[in-house]
Design a protein around this motif. Structure first.
Motif, PDB file in Angstrom:
ATOM      1  N   ASN A  97       4.825 -11.111  -8.601  1.00  0.00           N
ATOM      2  CA  ASN A  97       4.999  -9.632  -8.705  1.00  0.00           C
ATOM      3  C   ASN A  97       6.143  -9.329  -9.762  1.00  0.00           C
ATOM      4  O   ASN A  97       6.253  -8.079 -10.233  1.00  0.00           O
ATOM      5  CB  ASN A  97       5.228  -9.186  -7.498  1.00  0.00           C
ATOM      6  N   GLU A 124       7.941  -0.555  -6.566  1.00  0.00           N
ATOM      7  CA  GLU A 124       6.581  -1.050  -6.520  1.00  0.00           C
ATOM      8  C   GLU A 124       6.449  -1.563  -7.816  1.00  0.00           C
ATOM      9  O   GLU A 124       6.423  -0.665  -8.833  1.00  0.00           O
ATOM     10  CB  GLU A 124       5.703  -0.053  -5.834  1.00  0.00           C
ATOM     11  N   SER A 169      -7.954   1.520 -12.930  1.00  0.00           N
ATOM     12  CA  SER A 169      -8.565   0.903 -11.760  1.00  0.00           C
ATOM     13  C   SER A 169      -8.521  -0.510 -11.610  1.00  0.00           C
ATOM     14  O   SER A 169      -8.389  -1.006 -10.308  1.00  0.00           O
ATOM     15  CB  SER A 169     -10.242   1.189 -11.969  1.00  0.00           C
ATOM     16  N   MET A 224      -4.793  -1.167  -9.927  1.00  0.00           N
ATOM     17  CA  MET A 224      -4.997  -0.913  -8.646  1.00  0.00           C
ATOM     18  C   MET A 224      -5.776  -1.879  -7.813  1.00  0.00           C
ATOM     19  O   MET A 224      -5.516  -2.351  -6.586  1.00  0.00           O
ATOM     20  CB  MET A 224      -5.456   0.684  -8.204  1.00  0.00           C
ATOM     21  N   TRP A 225      -6.692  -2.443  -8.412  1.00  0.00           N
ATOM     22  CA  TRP A 225      -7.336  -3.469  -7.746  1.00  0.00           C
ATOM     23  C   TRP A 225      -6.642  -4.739  -7.531  1.00  0.00           C
ATOM     24  O   TRP A 225      -6.516  -5.086  -6.496  1.00  0.00           O
ATOM     25  CB  TRP A 225      -8.543  -3.782  -8.680  1.00  0.00           C
ATOM     26  N   GLN A 226      -5.675  -4.901  -8.443  1.00  0.00           N
ATOM     27  CA  GLN A 226      -4.680  -6.100  -8.454  1.00  0.00           C
ATOM     28  C   GLN A 226      -4.020  -5.703  -7.238  1.00  0.00           C
ATOM     29  O   GLN A 226      -3.572  -6.872  -6.435  1.00  0.00           O
ATOM     30  CB  GLN A 226      -4.220  -6.299  -9.680  1.00  0.00           C
ATOM     31  N   MET A 227      -3.265  -4.634  -7.332  1.00  0.00           N
ATOM     32  CA  MET A 227      -2.295  -4.386  -6.365  1.00  0.00           C
ATOM     33  C   MET A 227      -2.908  -4.411  -4.888  1.00  0.00           C
ATOM     34  O   MET A 227      -2.219  -4.803  -4.048  1.00  0.00           O
ATOM     35  CB  MET A 227      -1.807  -2.649  -6.459  1.00  0.00           C
ATOM     36  N   GLY A 228      -4.135  -4.064  -4.606  1.00  0.00           N
ATOM     37  CA  GLY A 228      -4.946  -4.245  -3.335  1.00  0.00           C
ATOM     38  C   GLY A 228      -5.193  -5.315  -2.927  1.00  0.00           C
ATOM     39  O   GLY A 228      -5.450  -5.985  -1.697  1.00  0.00           O
ATOM     40  N   THR A 229      -5.492  -6.215  -3.944  1.00  0.00           N
ATOM     41  CA  THR A 229      -6.030  -7.875  -3.581  1.00  0.00           C
ATOM     42  C   THR A 229      -5.053  -8.937  -3.593  1.00  0.00           C
ATOM     43  O   THR A 229      -5.206  -9.693  -2.764  1.00  0.00           O
ATOM     44  CB  THR A 229      -7.017  -8.093  -4.744  1.00  0.00           C
ATOM     45  N   PRO A 231      -2.150  -9.088  -1.527  1.00  0.00           N
ATOM     46  CA  PRO A 231      -1.737  -9.482  -0.627  1.00  0.00           C
ATOM     47  C   PRO A 231      -2.841 -10.548   0.265  1.00  0.00           C
ATOM     48  O   PRO A 231      -2.456 -11.336   1.104  1.00  0.00           O
ATOM     49  CB  PRO A 231      -1.807  -8.080   0.400  1.00  0.00           C
ATOM     50  N   GLU A 240     -11.857 -15.127   1.130  1.00  0.00           N
ATOM     51  CA  GLU A 240     -11.532 -13.802   0.158  1.00  0.00           C
ATOM     52  C   GLU A 240     -10.969 -14.082  -0.996  1.00  0.00           C
ATOM     53  O   GLU A 240     -11.192 -13.337  -1.838  1.00  0.00           O
ATOM     54  CB  GLU A 240     -10.769 -12.727   1.017  1.00  0.00           C
ATOM     55  N   SER A 300      -2.130  -9.109 -13.261  1.00  0.00           N
ATOM     56  CA  SER A 300      -2.904  -9.857 -12.682  1.00  0.00           C
ATOM     57  C   SER A 300      -2.299 -11.490 -13.203  1.00  0.00           C
ATOM     58  O   SER A 300      -2.733 -12.513 -12.381  1.00  0.00           O
ATOM     59  CB  SER A 300      -4.425  -9.940 -12.865  1.00  0.00           C
TER      60      SER A 300
END
Length: 295
Positions: free
Chosen positions: A54, A117, A145, A148-153, A155, A182, A212
């Protein structure tokens, strides 16, 4: 063998440490735990971070901006030692109430303000300098997109797979299988996408790639979670490996990935890279084979 059954109490209470590598960090409450002011340097941007996946997102972007000629992107990077609980100091919590790295103070204008963040910091800097985030709607939407996909995946990879596979005090089959599945699904999404386009956001390098890279690069190289590359069969993701190599050919990526690490605790100018004890860390990464070993 099935994991031992656990019956949750009617009301959960925090009456014991959860164990594992980060047991001293985790509590069910937020806020400062001790008084500690943050240092401030001379540059327009003050970054408080650590060289984790991060943290690397932002230092890579800063180094890319500087390499592209944006001299106004000069920054001071101060190491936040999460093992020493620096993230719970009053100064850091004032910048990020969530007590997670990275946190940024933008002092480039009349009044300093915070941005916390990693995704928010990437968007803020990309928009401020007009770089690495397209302005045209279709291309911009694609990059955002994938960001945000990276931010969501992430964790699921770190807090899920990484925790139960490498850091939990005991290993249990169900959570490891659940999060390994996953993580491999996430890698499959990336591999399919990178078989279609050169970069995650399309034909141009962008903040989606910077976001990413730290996560996928560490897995591909076998640096993450006690060589999880073997367990996850990372050799299967040839397009991700191609993309990681492409990014690691960029000098700014190689610089950004060592800031706020044991190789460079703080960064205050480009000259700091000339002073590191082992300059080979700035050379192209020497890759080991991704082919699985014979039984």
């Amino acid at each position: 063998m099935a994991d031992a059954a656990y019956t949750p109490p009617k009301v959960w209470t925090h009456d014991k440490e959860n164990g594992g590598r980060f047991a001293a960090i985790n509590r069910p409450t937020a806020g400062a735990r001790h008084e500690k002011d943050l240092p401030v340097g001379e540059h327009p941007f003050q970054l408080y971070s650590l060289g984790t996946p991060n943290g690397q997102k932002v230092t890579i972007l800063f180094e890319e901006l500087l390499a592209a000629g944006h001299s106004g992107a000069e920054y001071d990077a101060w190491k936040i030692d999460i093992g020493a609980l620096d993230q719970f100091g009053s100064g850091f919590v004032a910048l990020n109430p969530n007590s997670k790295i990275p946190a940024l103070e933008d002092r480039s204008g009349a009044e300093p303000f915070r941005v916390f963040e990693s995704g928010a910091i990437l968007i803020h800097l990309a928009e401020k300098f007009g770089a690495f985030l397209p302005r045209e709607n279709l291309a911009r939407a694609e990059v955002l997109s994938w960001l945000m996909w990276q931010m969501g995946t992430a964790p699921f990879i770190g807090g899920g797979f990484g925790h139960f596979y490498a850091y939990a005090p005991e290993k249990f089959e169900y959570p490891i299988d659940r999060y390994a599945m996953e993580t491999k699904r996430i890698l499959s999404v990336a591999d399919i996408r990178l078989g279609e386009t050169e970069y995650l956001g399309g034909d141009e390098y962008s903040i989606a790639d910077m976001a990413s890279y730290g996560w996928f690069g560490a897995l591909i190289r076998g640096d993450a979670y006690n060589d999880a590359a073997t367990f996850l069969s990372m050799h299967e993701y040839e397009n991700v490996a191609r993309w990681v190599r492409l990014l690691e050919d960029r000098p700014a990526v190689r610089r950004g990935r060592i800031v706020n690490t044991g190789k460079m605790a703080e960064r205050h100018s480009a000259a700091d890279f000339d002073a590191i004890e082992d300059p080979s860390v700035l050379e192209k990464v020497r890759w080991r084979s991704l082919e699985p070993a014979d039984d």
